[in-house]
Design an enzyme around this catalytic site. Structure first.
Site, mmCIF file in Angstrom:
data_model
loop_
_atom_site.group_PDB
_atom_site.id
_atom_site.type_symbol
_atom_site.label_atom_id
_atom_site.label_comp_id
_atom_site.label_asym_id
_atom_site.label_seq_id
_atom_site.Cartn_x
_atom_site.Cartn_y
_atom_site.Cartn_z
ATOM 1 N N ASP A 91 0.872 -1.116 0.048
ATOM 2 C CA ASP A 91 -0.050 -0.043 0.045
ATOM 3 C C ASP A 91 0.762 1.414 -0.080
ATOM 4 O OD1 ASP A 91 -1.884 -1.838 0.304
ATOM 5 O OD2 ASP A 91 -2.883 -1.005 2.098
ATOM 6 N N HIS A 142 -5.941 2.809 -4.414
ATOM 7 C CA HIS A 142 -6.061 3.275 -2.892
ATOM 8 C C HIS A 142 -6.201 4.755 -2.727
ATOM 9 C CE1 HIS A 142 -4.927 1.982 1.006
ATOM 10 N NE2 HIS A 142 -3.910 2.567 1.199
ATOM 11 N N HIS A 146 -4.998 9.206 -0.147
ATOM 12 C CA HIS A 146 -4.960 8.213 1.364
ATOM 13 C C HIS A 146 -6.311 8.900 2.010
ATOM 14 C CE1 HIS A 146 -3.634 5.841 4.684
ATOM 15 N NE2 HIS A 146 -3.209 5.183 3.543
ATOM 16 N N HIS A 245 3.694 -2.308 3.041
ATOM 17 C CA HIS A 245 3.596 -1.092 2.573
ATOM 18 C C HIS A 245 5.222 -0.679 1.985
ATOM 19 C CE1 HIS A 245 0.649 -0.575 5.773
ATOM 20 N NE2 HIS A 245 0.051 0.091 5.149
#
Length: 737
Positions: A91, A142, A146, A245
């Protein structure tokens, strides 16, 4: 003030449309700042939509299902990875430092993964998105910044997802059907807020992805802990979706954990692959349309431009701050040295064998409000030598010449001419002056009795061609008057002390200046080429090899503009005239004498370039206040004002003025400073567009319309003087030594 004569039928075409260009530039700058702030998720609506608890059974089905969820139908459907299939998901990328290293590691292990990217990062680093696709990895959405989709309204959810799709279209030519909600983990933790966001994503055709294992590598746990947590899910041959991540900080431990995990999975017969392949679905990638690619290209360019612009602004602000502090420090040091030299100048400097006769020239246009006080102050001088006063009435329509002539004062002559402008009036006065020492004074200015004596004293040195006096604001009662008082003392007189030592005096002000006739003649006389004839003449004299010095003890009291409109008109003319003078004398930069490089370099940097860009400082300050941590902005502003206050205190002390006026300094930052910057913008635009600015006349308020007895007079040893101010008889006060 004097007006310049122009041919009949020809009026100067001052620019108007440039304000439209300024507005466009301001909008573009604001847009760049907002885009940069949005891309970094520091602006945007974060109020959650109205609560919709919905069907608790639906929520339970999601919580008990697999990590890949489809909520586009009547009831949610979920899927799990097949046995011995592991979908590594990453991510918050792509990251220019960690994503390439991670891709190299995956290639070494012949593994594939799914990257849930942020659209803003894709727009910033499109080459990494292209590499992800080229090497067979899968990309998921995504959001763009964010944003917490459970805490924003529906329109923001759609914008976030749509912008990311456009960024992917431009970077890799694809769209994706996979999505992951920021701040989510496993399906068992889904709440009603995320359920609402999932429904919106389902309506847009997305498959929402959660995880079986959240390594929480963002908290930097030990590598072994992340590996063991991942292997625990696969102990009995089950498939799993694992979250790592590839951005957001130091990911060295993530790389180490992925390396060990892949080694163990290979040994146990697992396959690390993309999410859709792990669950047995077709690829999540679809081809983007040409229109989407074009829009994405525009978006990426705009974002990268905004990033570069904000970064450049940061460097500019740092440079401007350093230069400003260096300038203040240097000029205070030079002013201190100048003050020490002044105190010691009574010995070792040339002295007149006999006081030379002096001609005082007063060009006057519509100065009826103050001409009497001006002339009386000149006649009341204590200069020991002969003094004549030549008043040149430049076509006044208010009886200025008649008033001056009616005074019947000894040594005063009045010469009348049709209106031809201040340079022509000065030229006429010089031609009629009987003496070789010339003192020039504006018709709105009052001298103290010792002023002429102090002003002429430095001309005893044959190398000195001109002397600048100390101009003071007489009408300083209101806020605008106080601001100008501070500017005259701190901005003008402090600078002149430094220029004196550096040998690069830019301006002997028209309000008070002494000249050697020979120096004026060598400079070609008073030119009408610019609207700042005093700056033009001073530069020409300096280029001729003469010294130009500053004498702070020669004080003159002038009437400053009393309104913002009048102030604008005056400073507009001053600034435009200074630009004309800089351009006219630009050849001085390559001359052997350092005057051009010092004087023109200083004026260009500190009076043109930095003021021209200074509004950016205010915009960035507001940007920092509203989209970032306001404490650093307030701290920097407070430090800057404190430095200015210390500088102002010292300058006022040197001039024998009270420091109590500095209470208006913080307020000056919010109105006066911006006005001066806008003046520079207006002047530069006028010059660039080639327009000819007319002479702007400032209305006189009659500050010095006082009885003869109230004209400033000398005090004992220069330690006391009467302050000239508007109204009735002035009060006495004690000045600093």
């Amino acid at each position: 003030m004097r007006r310049r004569r122009r041919p009949a039928g020809r009026r100067p075409a001052e620019p108007r449309g440039h304000w439209f260009l300024v507005a466009i530039a301001a909008l573009l700058m604001t847009g760049a700042l907002l885009l940069n702030a949005y891309a970094h998720n520091v602006v945007g609506e974060t109020q959650p939509p109205p609560a919709d608890y919905g069907d608790s059974a639906e929520l339970e089905r999601i919580r008990s299902g697999g990590p890949l969820v489809n909520v586009s139908g009547a009831r949610p459907l979920s899927a799990r990875p097949k046995p011995r299939r592991v979908a590594l998901t990453f991510d918050d990328g792509p990251d220019p430092r960690w994503t390439p290293r991670l891709l190299d590691l995956l290639r070494e292990h012949h593994a594939k993964a799914t990257f849930f990217v942020l659209g803003a990062r894709v727009a910033e680093h499109p080459e990494l998105a292209r590499r992800l696709v080229a090497e067979g990895h899968e990309i998921g959405n995504h959001t763009y910044t964010h944003a917490d989709l459970a805490a924003v309204p529906a329109w923001r959810v759609r914008v976030e997802m749509s912008l990311t799709q456009k960024a992917l279209a431009a970077a890799a030519g694809i769209h994706t059907r996979l999505a992951r909600i920021p701040y989510s983990s496993g399906p068992g933790a889904v709440g009603y807020g995320q359920l609402t966001a999932m429904r919106l994503l389902g309506d847009e055709g997305y498959l929402v992805t959660f995880a079986d294992v959240d390594t929480q590598d963002w908290s930097r746990p030990p590598v072994d802990e992340m590996v063991l947590a991942s292997l625990a899910r696969t102990a009995e041959g089950e498939g799993a979706v694992i979250i790592f991540h590839d951005s957001g900080g130091d990911r060295a431990r993530t790389l180490a954990a992925v390396d060990r995990l892949l080694t163990r999975l290979e040994r146990n017969g697992y396959t690390a692959t993309t999410l859709t392949e792990a669950v047995g679905l077709p690829t999540a990638h679809t081809a983007a349309s040409p229109n989407e690619r074009v829009l994405g290209t525009v978006l990426g360019f705009a974002q990268r431009a905004s990033f570069a612009f904000v970064e450049a602004l940061g460097w500019f602000l740092a440079a401007a701050g350093v230069l400003t502090l260096l300038r203040l420090t240097l000029f205070v040091a030079l002013a201190w040295a100048h003050a020490r030299r002044t105190r010691r100048r009574s010995t070792g400097t040339p002295q007149w064998t006999a006081p030379p006769p002096v001609s005082v020239i007063v060009p006057a246009y519509n100065e009826a409000a103050g001409i009497e006080a001006t002339v009386r102050s000149l006649v009341a001088t204590d200069y020991p030598g002969p003094v004549e006063v030549v008043v040149v009435d430049d076509g006044s329509a208010d009886g200025t010449g008649r008033i001056a002539a009616s005074l019947g004062l000894p040594g005063v002559r009045v010469i009348r001419q049709p209106n031809a402008g201040k340079p022509a009036a000065l030229t006429t006065g010089i031609a009629h002056a009987a003496h070789d020492v010339l003192v020039m004074v504006d018709g709105d200015t009052v001298f103290e009795p010792p002023t002429i004596r102090n002003l002429v004293r430095p001309l005893a040195d044959p190398a000195v061609g001109a002397v600048s006096g100390n101009t003071k604001v007489g009408n300083r009662r209101g806020m605008i008057g106080r601001w100008q008082h501070i500017e005259y003392v701190v901005g003008f007189n402090l600078d002149r002390r430094a220029f004196d030592l550096l040998g690069c005096m830019a301006t002997v002000p028209g309000a008070i200046g002494a000249f050697r006739r020979e120096a004026v003649a060598s400079a070609g006389g008073v030119s009408a080429d610019t609207l700042a004839e005093d700056t033009d003449l001073t530069m020409a004299i300096c280029r001729g090899g003469w010294r130009v010095v500053y004498e702070e003890r020669a004080r003159a009291w002038t009437e400053a503009p009393a309104s913002l409109g009048q102030l604008w008109r005056q400073r507009y003319r001053w600034c435009y005239g200074t630009l004309q003078a800089i351009w006219k004398h630009r050849g001085a930069v390559v001359e052997r004498r350092p005057f051009g490089r010092r004087c023109l370099g200083y004026l260009t940097l500190f009076q043109v370039i930095l003021p021209l860009l200074a509004p950016v400082v205010d915009v960035m300050a507001l940007y920092g206040l509203f989209v970032g941590d306001p404490l650093p902005v307030v701290a920097v502003w407070a430090c800057f004002v404190a430095v200015q206050a210390l500088t102002g205190w010292y300058a006022l002390r040197l001039d024998g003025e009270r420091a109590s006026v500095l209470w208006v300094l913080p307020l000056q930052q919010f109105v006066y400073r911006q006005l001066m910057y806008l003046v520079v913008i207006q002047s530069v635009a006028t010059a660039v567009l080639g327009a000819r600015l007319r002479w702007h006349t400032v209305r006189r308020e009659g500050t010095f319309t006082l009885p003869a007895a109230s004209v400033p007079e000398p005090s004992l040893a220069g330690r006391r003087r009467r302050a000239v101010r508007g109204g009735n008889a002035p009060r006495r006060r004690r000045s600093r030594p």
